[in-house]
Write an enzyme that holds these catalytic residues in place. Structure first.
Site, PDB file in Angstrom:
ATOM      1  N   ILE A  61      -3.626  -4.581  21.715  1.00 38.48           N
ATOM      2  CA  ILE A  61      -4.359  -6.186  21.749  1.00 38.48           C
ATOM      3  C   ILE A  61      -3.638  -6.819  21.439  1.00 38.48           C
ATOM      4  O   ILE A  61      -2.808  -7.067  20.649  1.00 38.48           O
ATOM      5  CB  ILE A  61      -5.252  -5.128  19.921  1.00 38.48           C
ATOM      6  CG1 ILE A  61      -5.657  -4.156  20.245  1.00 38.48           C
ATOM      7  CG2 ILE A  61      -5.936  -6.555  19.561  1.00 38.48           C
ATOM      8  CD1 ILE A  61      -6.976  -4.065  21.378  1.00 38.48           C
ATOM      9  N   VAL A 104       1.077  -0.908   0.121  1.00 35.46           N
ATOM     10  CA  VAL A 104      -0.191   0.032   0.008  1.00 35.46           C
ATOM     11  C   VAL A 104       0.620   1.654   0.184  1.00 35.46           C
ATOM     12  O   VAL A 104       0.228   2.517  -0.206  1.00 35.46           O
ATOM     13  CB  VAL A 104      -0.753  -0.044   1.416  1.00 35.46           C
ATOM     14  CG1 VAL A 104      -1.797  -0.900   1.072  1.00 35.46           C
ATOM     15  CG2 VAL A 104      -0.152   0.473   2.752  1.00 35.46           C
ATOM     16  N   SER A 108      -4.971   4.523  16.280  1.00 35.72           N
ATOM     17  CA  SER A 108      -3.595   3.754  18.084  1.00 35.72           C
ATOM     18  C   SER A 108      -4.407   4.837  18.951  1.00 35.72           C
ATOM     19  O   SER A 108      -4.380   6.043  18.890  1.00 35.72           O
ATOM     20  CB  SER A 108      -2.449   3.543  16.961  1.00 35.72           C
ATOM     21  OG  SER A 108      -1.885   2.916  18.284  1.00 35.72           O
ATOM     22  N   ASN A 164      -5.799  -0.758   7.544  1.00 34.93           N
ATOM     23  CA  ASN A 164      -5.529  -1.381   8.720  1.00 34.93           C
ATOM     24  C   ASN A 164      -4.356  -1.865   8.537  1.00 34.93           C
ATOM     25  O   ASN A 164      -4.111  -2.053  10.278  1.00 34.93           O
ATOM     26  CB  ASN A 164      -6.123  -2.701   9.323  1.00 34.93           C
ATOM     27  CG  ASN A 164      -5.488  -3.576  10.167  1.00 34.93           C
ATOM     28  OD1 ASN A 164      -6.252  -3.530  11.407  1.00 34.93           O
ATOM     29  ND2 ASN A 164      -5.589  -4.786   9.482  1.00 34.93           N
ATOM     30  N   TYR A 174       5.676   5.919  14.397  1.00 34.27           N
ATOM     31  CA  TYR A 174       4.660   5.142  14.744  1.00 34.27           C
ATOM     32  C   TYR A 174       3.427   5.913  14.740  1.00 34.27           C
ATOM     33  O   TYR A 174       2.176   6.078  14.454  1.00 34.27           O
ATOM     34  CB  TYR A 174       4.445   3.667  15.250  1.00 34.27           C
ATOM     35  CG  TYR A 174       3.499   2.815  15.453  1.00 34.27           C
ATOM     36  CD1 TYR A 174       3.018   2.566  14.777  1.00 34.27           C
ATOM     37  CD2 TYR A 174       2.273   3.283  16.122  1.00 34.27           C
ATOM     38  CE1 TYR A 174       1.856   1.559  14.232  1.00 34.27           C
ATOM     39  CE2 TYR A 174       1.091   1.936  17.124  1.00 34.27           C
ATOM     40  CZ  TYR A 174       1.154   1.404  15.275  1.00 34.27           C
ATOM     41  OH  TYR A 174       0.505   1.070  15.533  1.00 34.27           O
ATOM     42  N   ALA A 175       3.569   7.030  16.341  1.00 31.32           N
ATOM     43  CA  ALA A 175       2.795   7.855  17.152  1.00 31.32           C
ATOM     44  C   ALA A 175       2.080   8.457  15.965  1.00 31.32           C
ATOM     45  O   ALA A 175       1.450   9.113  15.776  1.00 31.32           O
ATOM     46  CB  ALA A 175       3.311   7.866  17.969  1.00 31.32           C
ATOM     47  N   LYS A 207       0.206   7.078  13.191  1.00 33.40           N
ATOM     48  CA  LYS A 207      -1.384   7.346  13.908  1.00 33.40           C
ATOM     49  C   LYS A 207      -1.951   8.720  14.205  1.00 33.40           C
ATOM     50  O   LYS A 207      -2.965   9.006  14.118  1.00 33.40           O
ATOM     51  CB  LYS A 207      -1.264   6.286  14.180  1.00 33.40           C
ATOM     52  CG  LYS A 207      -0.507   4.788  14.558  1.00 33.40           C
ATOM     53  CD  LYS A 207      -1.691   4.245  13.261  1.00 33.40           C
ATOM     54  CE  LYS A 207      -1.575   2.773  13.513  1.00 33.40           C
ATOM     55  NZ  LYS A 207      -1.922   1.877  12.168  1.00 33.40           N
TER      56      LYS A 207
END
Length: 257
Positions: free
Chosen positions: A188, A64, A142, A90, A155-156, A159
């Site tokens: 999760i 993607v 997230s 996702n 990552y943060a 998101k």
């Protein structure tokens, strides 16, 4: 027509990162809700085949972060399956480490995959949704996109960008029948916890216990719980949610997002 127990009957749903964890749970839930599920992952492998078999869906391999690959995938689905009615963004790539030591190429790979991939996907599916006057886009952000997290800056940040994208597109697209919302999962129980465990220098089992101690519910979440939230936001009968961020985290974060 969609029935009360199969609200996604006759709909085509593209779920990215669908070969394991949250993505697989969403794909399986959508199949039970009647959708034809396009199961996305980077490569067409045995894991993808397993999810396709479990859902009765179709394989939809593509990286993607590759814009041309995304547009080719969406065009192929339109020709052979149907225009995408529901998109679940996702997919995720994550590495952890102190910012001062983070390799710039890897930092941008995280952002380009998570946030850039969402941009490519949404641009690719929007023309079909706008022509139909109907669409549902669910972005999986997230909890770390809401509160940040040490040693997870890329990552943060990616998101958090997805949350802003959701809020903006919610306003922009709702008048034309395309409803955009996000889910911000807390911790999760998915394979991604391996990255957290390695960064902390503990086992996967230990990191689950440590995370659970800080969650009011006293346990980490399950992929099916995120799938239930995605199903709610994808239901054609549910259109009053616009630009919202559902925080599914057992109570660990209760602030506005």
């Amino acid at each position: 027509m969609a029935g009360s127990q199969r609200p996604l009957e006759d709909r085509v749903a593209l779920v990215t990162g669908a070969c394991q964890g949250i993505g697989r749970a969403i794909a399986e839930r959508f199949a039970r809700d009647g959708a034809t599920v396009a199961v996305n992952g980077i490569e067409h492998d045995a894991r993808m085949d397993a999810v396709v078999a479990a859902t009765g869906g179709v394989a939809a391999p593509a990286d993607v972060s590759d814009r041309d690959a995304v547009f080719a995938l969406v065009d192929d689905l339109a020709r052979n399956v149907g225009s995408v009615d529901v998109l679940v963004v996702n997919h995720a790539y994550m590495t952890m480490g102190a910012l001062v030591d983070h390799d710039p190429d890897d930092w941008w790979r995280v952002v380009d995959t998570n946030l850039g991939g969402a941009f490519h996907l949404i641009q690719a599916v929007l023309p079909g949704m706008l022509r139909a006057g109907f669409g549902r886009i669910v972005v999986v952000s997230s909890e770390w996109g809401v509160i940040g997290w040490p040693q997870a800056t890329a990552y943060a940040a990616s998101k958090a960008g997805l949350i802003s994208l959701t809020k903006t597109l919610g306003r922009e697209l709702a008048p034309r029948g395309v409803i955009v919302n996000a889910v911000a999962p807390g911790v999760i129980d998915t394979p991604q916890l391996e990255v957290d465990a390695q960064a902390a220098g503990v086992t996967r089992e230990q990191i689950v216990v440590e995370y659970a101690q800080d969650i009011p519910m006293r346990r980490v979440g399950q992929p099916d719980e995120i799938a239930a939230a995605a199903a709610l936001l994808s239901d054609p009968r549910t259109s009053a949610f616009v630009g919202q961020v559902l925080q599914v985290n057992g109570g660990s974060t209760r602030s506005r997002a």
